[in-house]
Design an enzyme around this catalytic site. Sequence first.
Site, PDB file in Angstrom:
ATOM      1  N   GLY A   1      -5.743 -57.212  25.774  1.00  0.00           N
ATOM      2  CA  GLY A   1      -7.171 -57.509  25.679  1.00  0.00           C
ATOM      3  C   GLY A   1      -7.777 -57.674  27.065  1.00  0.00           C
TER       4      GLY A   1
ATOM      5  N   LYS B   1     -18.560 -60.445  28.971  1.00  0.00           N
ATOM      6  CA  LYS B   1     -17.949 -60.013  30.236  1.00  0.00           C
ATOM      7  C   LYS B   1     -18.132 -58.516  30.539  1.00  0.00           C
ATOM      8  CE  LYS B   1     -14.466 -63.597  30.804  1.00  0.00           C
ATOM      9  NZ  LYS B   1     -13.033 -63.844  31.069  1.00  0.00           N
TER      10      LYS B   1
ATOM     11  N   ALA C   1      -8.268 -60.367  28.935  1.00  0.00           N
ATOM     12  CA  ALA C   1      -7.510 -61.216  29.851  1.00  0.00           C
ATOM     13  C   ALA C   1      -6.277 -60.475  30.369  1.00  0.00           C
ATOM     14  CB  ALA C   1      -7.101 -62.508  29.144  1.00  0.00           C
TER      15      ALA C   1
ATOM     16  N   LEU D   1      -1.268 -67.602  29.026  1.00  0.00           N
ATOM     17  CA  LEU D   1      -2.691 -67.787  29.324  1.00  0.00           C
ATOM     18  C   LEU D   1      -3.317 -68.824  28.402  1.00  0.00           C
ATOM     19  CD1 LEU D   1      -4.117 -64.275  30.222  1.00  0.00           C
ATOM     20  CD2 LEU D   1      -2.534 -65.730  31.470  1.00  0.00           C
TER      21      LEU D   1
ATOM     22  N   ASP E   1     -10.558 -63.529  37.380  1.00  0.00           N
ATOM     23  CA  ASP E   1      -9.475 -63.918  36.461  1.00  0.00           C
ATOM     24  C   ASP E   1      -8.092 -63.580  37.027  1.00  0.00           C
ATOM     25  OD1 ASP E   1     -11.043 -65.066  34.490  1.00  0.00           O
ATOM     26  OD2 ASP E   1     -11.302 -63.191  33.391  1.00  0.00           O
TER      27      ASP E   1
HETATM   28  P1  ATR Z   1      -9.085 -61.910  25.613  1.00  0.00           P
HETATM   29  O1  ATR Z   1     -10.343 -61.642  26.371  1.00  0.00           O
HETATM   30  O2  ATR Z   1      -8.760 -63.371  25.501  1.00  0.00           O
HETATM   31  O3  ATR Z   1      -7.945 -61.110  26.096  1.00  0.00           O
HETATM   32  P2  ATR Z   1      -9.227 -60.104  23.373  1.00  0.00           P
HETATM   33  O4  ATR Z   1      -9.716 -58.999  24.248  1.00  0.00           O
HETATM   34  O5  ATR Z   1      -9.826 -60.291  22.025  1.00  0.00           O
HETATM   35  O6  ATR Z   1      -9.404 -61.505  24.091  1.00  0.00           O
HETATM   36  O7  ATR Z   1      -7.639 -59.939  23.230  1.00  0.00           O
HETATM   37  C1  ATR Z   1      -6.841 -60.731  22.404  1.00  0.00           C
HETATM   38  C2  ATR Z   1      -5.396 -60.287  22.521  1.00  0.00           C
HETATM   39  O8  ATR Z   1      -4.578 -61.057  21.616  1.00  0.00           O
HETATM   40  C3  ATR Z   1      -5.174 -58.830  22.118  1.00  0.00           C
HETATM   41  O9  ATR Z   1      -4.076 -58.337  22.828  1.00  0.00           O
HETATM   42  C4  ATR Z   1      -4.843 -58.982  20.631  1.00  0.00           C
HETATM   43  O10 ATR Z   1      -4.166 -57.884  20.069  1.00  0.00           O
HETATM   44  P3  ATR Z   1      -5.030 -56.666  19.427  1.00  0.00           P
HETATM   45  O11 ATR Z   1      -5.509 -55.854  20.571  1.00  0.00           O
HETATM   46  O12 ATR Z   1      -4.067 -55.945  18.558  1.00  0.00           O
HETATM   47  O13 ATR Z   1      -6.142 -57.316  18.657  1.00  0.00           O
HETATM   48  C5  ATR Z   1      -3.944 -60.184  20.682  1.00  0.00           C
HETATM   49  N1  ATR Z   1      -3.800 -60.868  19.390  1.00  0.00           N
HETATM   50  C6  ATR Z   1      -4.640 -61.770  18.839  1.00  0.00           C
HETATM   51  N2  ATR Z   1      -4.161 -62.206  17.644  1.00  0.00           N
HETATM   52  C7  ATR Z   1      -2.973 -61.573  17.447  1.00  0.00           C
HETATM   53  C8  ATR Z   1      -1.975 -61.607  16.410  1.00  0.00           C
HETATM   54  N3  ATR Z   1      -2.107 -62.386  15.330  1.00  0.00           N
HETATM   55  N4  ATR Z   1      -0.884 -60.800  16.555  1.00  0.00           N
HETATM   56  C9  ATR Z   1      -0.750 -60.023  17.620  1.00  0.00           C
HETATM   57  N5  ATR Z   1      -1.641 -59.951  18.645  1.00  0.00           N
HETATM   58  C10 ATR Z   1      -2.745 -60.712  18.568  1.00  0.00           C
END
Ligand code: ATR
Length: 286
Positions: A145, A80, A147, A232, A117
Amino acid sequence: MTLQNQEEPGSRPDHAPIAGVIGWPIAHSRSPLLHGHWLKRYELPGAYIALPVHPEDLGAVLGILPRMGFVGVNLTIPHKEAALKLADIVTDRAALIGAANTLIFRQDGKIHADNTDGYGFIANLMQYAPDWRADQGPAAVIGAGGAARAVVASLLESGVPELRISNRTRLRADQIKSEFGAKVVVYDWAQAGNMLEGSRTVVNATSMGMAGKSPLKLPLEALSAGTLATDLVYTPLMTDFLKQAERRGCEIVDGLGMLLHQAAPGFERWFGIRPEVDDALREAVL
Ligand code: ATR
């Protein structure tokens, strides 16, 4: 031998439009199912296919697809951000979000990038919680992140008076504040439960709670009745977060509608009909 009446390279005489979704990996994308449903339903010529493309090949692939009858593509992980940089024309909302999920290959050879989105997020709320209003009070977004950025942009555009955000990696939330401005208030991850206090809209924009991922570990006691809670995550459709929110008297909206609605603007641009998001589509995709 010279051929007479040859069309210019890149033009697409008498060929049904082709679109698709580019990702790496791509096998689990539901987009082909969803666009396929619409193509069939509106009896349109054309096709929509999944395209596995390695990140290193994205530029070359985007250069060649328009010459093969493609009118555009959707993008998913991890393309993206890169796609935005490769585009010639970028919508304001895609630039603000910093990522593109929809590309349109124009007849003049230019690549037009959009991000739908945030539109999909708001359209889902308007469909399933028609009384919801952004200006009813602060909104809380869990996650920062890609999204989450789209959700933040769309909530601010819809008029939330305050946008609270908390993320495990605080830096990403701070970055959102620095880009999106004064209405954004960052909460430390340890305080994430507290930001729900008084929030009228609460969004899980992390992958927590998704099948196969870690569960959402967040104290939800501060969620109050009447608050709109949405996730989401749509696998499962009814996440633990939504179940708990419902028990606390919140109005809940699942995340599938966002996926369906974000697809509509691209479909319209590529195939010429604004498709409807209805129960038949939900069932086809589930
Ligand atoms: P997307 O495009 O789906 O948003 P991403 O950019 O990888 O994917 O973002 C994932 C989100 O889920 C982030 O906010 C991530 O937190 P970090 O920025 O700290 O990585 C969050 N996330 C995923 N697994 C997590 C977990 N076990 N505990 C807390 N936050 C989590």
